[in-house]
Design a protein around this motif. Structure first.
Motif, PDB file in Angstrom:
ATOM      1  N   MET A 131      43.468  38.585  26.796  1.00 25.87           N
ATOM      2  CA  MET A 131      43.274  38.064  28.155  1.00 25.87           C
ATOM      3  C   MET A 131      41.823  38.248  28.546  1.00 25.87           C
ATOM      4  N   THR A 132      41.257  37.251  29.202  1.00 25.81           N
ATOM      5  CA  THR A 132      39.836  37.319  29.572  1.00 25.81           C
ATOM      6  C   THR A 132      39.629  38.357  30.637  1.00 25.81           C
ATOM      7  N   GLN A 133      38.700  39.237  30.495  1.00 27.44           N
ATOM      8  CA  GLN A 133      38.409  40.296  31.446  1.00 27.44           C
ATOM      9  C   GLN A 133      37.526  39.757  32.563  1.00 27.44           C
ATOM     10  N   PRO A 134      37.449  40.470  33.679  1.00 28.64           N
ATOM     11  CA  PRO A 134      36.639  39.995  34.814  1.00 28.64           C
ATOM     12  C   PRO A 134      35.190  39.844  34.425  1.00 28.64           C
ATOM     13  N   ASP A 135      34.543  38.849  35.056  1.00 28.60           N
ATOM     14  CA  ASP A 135      33.142  38.611  34.791  1.00 28.60           C
ATOM     15  C   ASP A 135      32.264  39.699  35.371  1.00 28.60           C
ATOM     16  N   ASP A 136      32.709  40.317  36.484  1.00 32.10           N
ATOM     17  CA  ASP A 136      31.909  41.341  37.147  1.00 32.10           C
ATOM     18  C   ASP A 136      32.760  42.568  37.288  1.00 32.10           C
ATOM     19  N   PRO A 137      32.347  43.727  36.769  1.00 36.50           N
ATOM     20  CA  PRO A 137      33.203  44.906  36.831  1.00 36.50           C
ATOM     21  C   PRO A 137      33.313  45.519  38.198  1.00 36.50           C
ATOM     22  N   LYS A 138      32.579  45.066  39.171  1.00 37.86           N
ATOM     23  CA  LYS A 138      32.615  45.678  40.497  1.00 37.86           C
ATOM     24  C   LYS A 138      33.829  45.158  41.276  1.00 37.86           C
ATOM     25  N   LYS A 139      34.396  46.013  42.103  1.00 33.20           N
ATOM     26  CA  LYS A 139      35.472  45.622  43.010  1.00 33.20           C
ATOM     27  C   LYS A 139      34.923  44.693  44.091  1.00 33.20           C
ATOM     28  N   PRO A 140      35.711  43.639  44.507  1.00 30.45           N
ATOM     29  CA  PRO A 140      35.181  42.707  45.504  1.00 30.45           C
ATOM     30  C   PRO A 140      34.732  43.378  46.773  1.00 30.45           C
ATOM     31  N   ASP A 141      35.381  44.472  47.187  1.00 31.29           N
ATOM     32  CA  ASP A 141      34.937  45.133  48.410  1.00 31.29           C
ATOM     33  C   ASP A 141      33.532  45.712  48.237  1.00 31.29           C
ATOM     34  N   HIS A 144      43.856  30.932  35.924  1.00 30.43           N
ATOM     35  CA  HIS A 144      42.403  31.090  35.966  1.00 30.43           C
ATOM     36  C   HIS A 144      41.974  32.121  34.923  1.00 30.43           C
ATOM     37  N   PRO A 145      40.839  31.934  34.260  1.00 29.12           N
ATOM     38  CA  PRO A 145      40.411  32.886  33.220  1.00 29.12           C
ATOM     39  C   PRO A 145      40.054  34.272  33.750  1.00 29.12           C
ATOM     40  N   ASN A 146      39.822  34.398  35.064  1.00 30.05           N
ATOM     41  CA  ASN A 146      39.427  35.683  35.617  1.00 30.05           C
ATOM     42  C   ASN A 146      40.647  36.381  36.210  1.00 30.05           C
ATOM     43  N   SER A 147      40.837  37.652  35.853  1.00 25.57           N
ATOM     44  CA  SER A 147      42.016  38.389  36.321  1.00 25.57           C
ATOM     45  C   SER A 147      41.963  38.664  37.816  1.00 25.57           C
ATOM     46  N   ASN A 148      40.749  38.828  38.383  1.00 26.81           N
ATOM     47  CA  ASN A 148      40.653  39.034  39.829  1.00 26.81           C
ATOM     48  C   ASN A 148      41.172  37.826  40.597  1.00 26.81           C
ATOM     49  N   VAL A 149      40.833  36.627  40.124  1.00 26.70           N
ATOM     50  CA  VAL A 149      41.295  35.400  40.778  1.00 26.70           C
ATOM     51  C   VAL A 149      42.808  35.283  40.654  1.00 26.70           C
ATOM     52  N   ARG A 150      43.352  35.593  39.470  1.00 23.67           N
ATOM     53  CA  ARG A 150      44.810  35.517  39.290  1.00 23.67           C
ATOM     54  C   ARG A 150      45.518  36.491  40.228  1.00 23.67           C
ATOM     55  N   TRP A 151      44.947  37.700  40.349  1.00 24.86           N
ATOM     56  CA  TRP A 151      45.530  38.693  41.238  1.00 24.86           C
ATOM     57  C   TRP A 151      45.508  38.207  42.689  1.00 24.86           C
ATOM     58  N   GLY A 152      44.365  37.615  43.111  1.00 24.66           N
ATOM     59  CA  GLY A 152      44.277  37.087  44.474  1.00 24.66           C
ATOM     60  C   GLY A 152      45.251  35.939  44.715  1.00 24.66           C
ATOM     61  N   ALA A 153      45.426  35.063  43.695  1.00 23.34           N
ATOM     62  CA  ALA A 153      46.368  33.952  43.842  1.00 23.34           C
ATOM     63  C   ALA A 153      47.799  34.470  43.996  1.00 23.34           C
ATOM     64  N   ILE A 154      48.133  35.538  43.248  1.00 23.18           N
ATOM     65  CA  ILE A 154      49.481  36.111  43.370  1.00 23.18           C
ATOM     66  C   ILE A 154      49.700  36.634  44.780  1.00 23.18           C
ATOM     67  N   ARG A 155      48.710  37.350  45.335  1.00 25.93           N
ATOM     68  CA  ARG A 155      48.845  37.881  46.691  1.00 25.93           C
ATOM     69  C   ARG A 155      48.983  36.755  47.717  1.00 25.93           C
ATOM     70  N   ALA A 156      48.219  35.666  47.532  1.00 27.63           N
ATOM     71  CA  ALA A 156      48.304  34.545  48.475  1.00 27.63           C
ATOM     72  C   ALA A 156      49.652  33.838  48.381  1.00 27.63           C
ATOM     73  N   LEU A 157      50.223  33.732  47.172  1.00 25.86           N
ATOM     74  CA  LEU A 157      51.527  33.076  47.015  1.00 25.86           C
ATOM     75  C   LEU A 157      52.640  33.852  47.690  1.00 25.86           C
ATOM     76  N   ALA A 158      52.429  35.127  47.911  1.00 26.85           N
ATOM     77  CA  ALA A 158      53.435  35.887  48.658  1.00 26.85           C
ATOM     78  C   ALA A 158      53.610  35.351  50.070  1.00 26.85           C
ATOM     79  N   THR A 159      52.582  34.648  50.584  1.00 27.35           N
ATOM     80  CA  THR A 159      52.636  34.082  51.935  1.00 27.35           C
ATOM     81  C   THR A 159      53.000  32.605  51.923  1.00 27.35           C
ATOM     82  N   VAL A 160      52.374  31.820  51.036  1.00 25.61           N
ATOM     83  CA  VAL A 160      52.553  30.366  51.057  1.00 25.61           C
ATOM     84  C   VAL A 160      53.344  29.857  49.864  1.00 25.61           C
TER      85      VAL A 160
END
Length: 369
Positions: A1-11, A133-149
């Motif tokens: 699985m492709t790892q994140p492009d940036d190792p920093k947390k989005p916050d 999406h190839p980035n795991s951060n984006v996949r994680w964010g999409a999962i959280r958003a699908l919990a709503t929509v």
């Protein structure tokens, strides 16, 4: 699985904008508040500002905020998600476009965050696609958003991600575990929705059944009432039994050794009593029977009279309950009294009688040998 492009947390990435700005960017919050206020003013119907100018300003505002989502050095980067959420539905198309794989992963990740907060159903399909999406951060964010929509289309993809995705975000969150949690939440909501639909369907069926039963009872009563309209109950037809006549007994002769039978004398023809309408006449008020004796017996009916007939009153019993009468004039064609002298007894409840009718004692019945 492709790892994140940036190792920093989005916050951490979002917070780095304060270090990257120069002295002129220290007033970024005030500038951002001013731009939001201008946008709200332009998007509010105003007779002094044309619709074209307002739409152009809104498009420019959206482009600025979308650029700020993926640029940690932009003065609006920290609050771009909040501003886009405040804009609501007009920002959804631009945020969906930001989910494309050719965009930087930080832009796509923060776009999923904004779409989840807006909660517009149009984003469900693009968010499902973002699960690949190839980035795991984006996949994680999409999962959280699908919990709503998310809708039914997202269930299959979330099962796949929960089963196959073993990657983690740059801050250590498991993508597969998050997918399982969101999947359970969506399934619970779906189950509750189905139960609610079943309950509503059952209630609707019961109400419909009660309505049909009530309507059937009303229609039955209405049909019965309509069937009675115009119907006249026929008057009972009283068929008097034939009058029994007994021949007078022959005179008894002393017993002799040999008796010779003798024929009874022929009865003399009845002499009708003359009817004088001016004397003791009355009216029949209720149709009824005329009887041979002043008593209600099954075999003493000798005629009948009709309401409105004129009767001649010959006598009355001592208790005033019965009158001996003859037919007067006028009378109905169906009225008749079948007796030798044309008279018979009628109940006082059926007639209106004069006051001077003489009291008469009816003869006792002749015993039958």
């Amino acid at each position: 699985m492709t790892q994140p492009d940036d190792p920093k947390k989005p916050d951490d990435v979002n917070g780095s904008s304060a270090d990257a700005t120069d002295d002129g960017a220290t007033d970024a919050p005030a500038t951002a508040r001013g731009m939001v206020q201008v946008t709200r003013t332009l998007t509010t119907p105003d007779r002094r500002v044309s619709a074209n100018i307002a739409n152009a300003a809104l498009r420019q505002r959206l482009m600025t905020l979308i650029d700020a989502l993926g640029d940690p050095g932009h003065p609006l980067h920290a609050r771009a998600v909040d501003d886009l959420t405040a804009l609501g539905e007009p920002a959804v198309p631009a945020l969906i476009e930001a989910l494309r794989t050719h965009e930087p992963w930080l832009l796509a990740y923060r776009a999923t965050e904004a779409l989840g907060q807006i909660g517009d159903g149009r984003a469900a399909g693009p968010l499902v696609e973002a699960l690949r999406h190839p980035n795991s951060n984006v996949r994680w964010g999409a999962i959280r958003a699908l919990a709503t929509v998310g809708d039914a289309r997202a269930l299959l993809e979330l099962r796949r991600v929960a089963r196959t995705d073993r990657s983690k975000t740059s801050w250590g969150e498991s993508v597969g575990d998050t997918a399982r949690v969101v999947l359970e939440q969506m399934q619970s909501r779906t189950l509750l929705a189905r139960v609610a639909e079943l309950v509503k369907t059952a209630i609707a069926c019961v109400l419909m059944l009660v309505s049909l039963i009530f309507a059937w009872s009303v229609l039955t009563e209405l049909r019965d009432e309509l069937s009675q309209v115009g119907r006249v109950e026929p008057a009972p037809v009283i068929i008097a039994p034939p009058m029994r006549t007994t021949a007078p007994q022959a005179a008894l002769t002393p017993p002799t050794p040999v008796q010779t039978p003798t024929a009874p004398p022929a009865p003399s023809p009845p002499t009708p009593v003359p009817v004088n309408p001016s004397e003791r006449t009355g009216i029949v008020v209720t149709s009824g029977n005329v009887r041979a004796t002043p008593a209600r017996l099954p075999d003493n009916v000798i005629g009948s009279v009709t309401a409105g007939d004129t009767l001649v009153f010959l006598g009355v019993t001592s208790d005033g309950a019965w009158y001996r009468v003859q037919l007067g004039s006028p009378t109905a064609p169906s009225s008749q009294i079948r007796s030798v002298d044309g008279s018979g007894w009628i109940s006082a409840s059926l007639v209106t009688a004069p006051a001077d009718v003489p009291v008469e004692t009816p003869p006792l019945p002749t015993p039958t040998p």
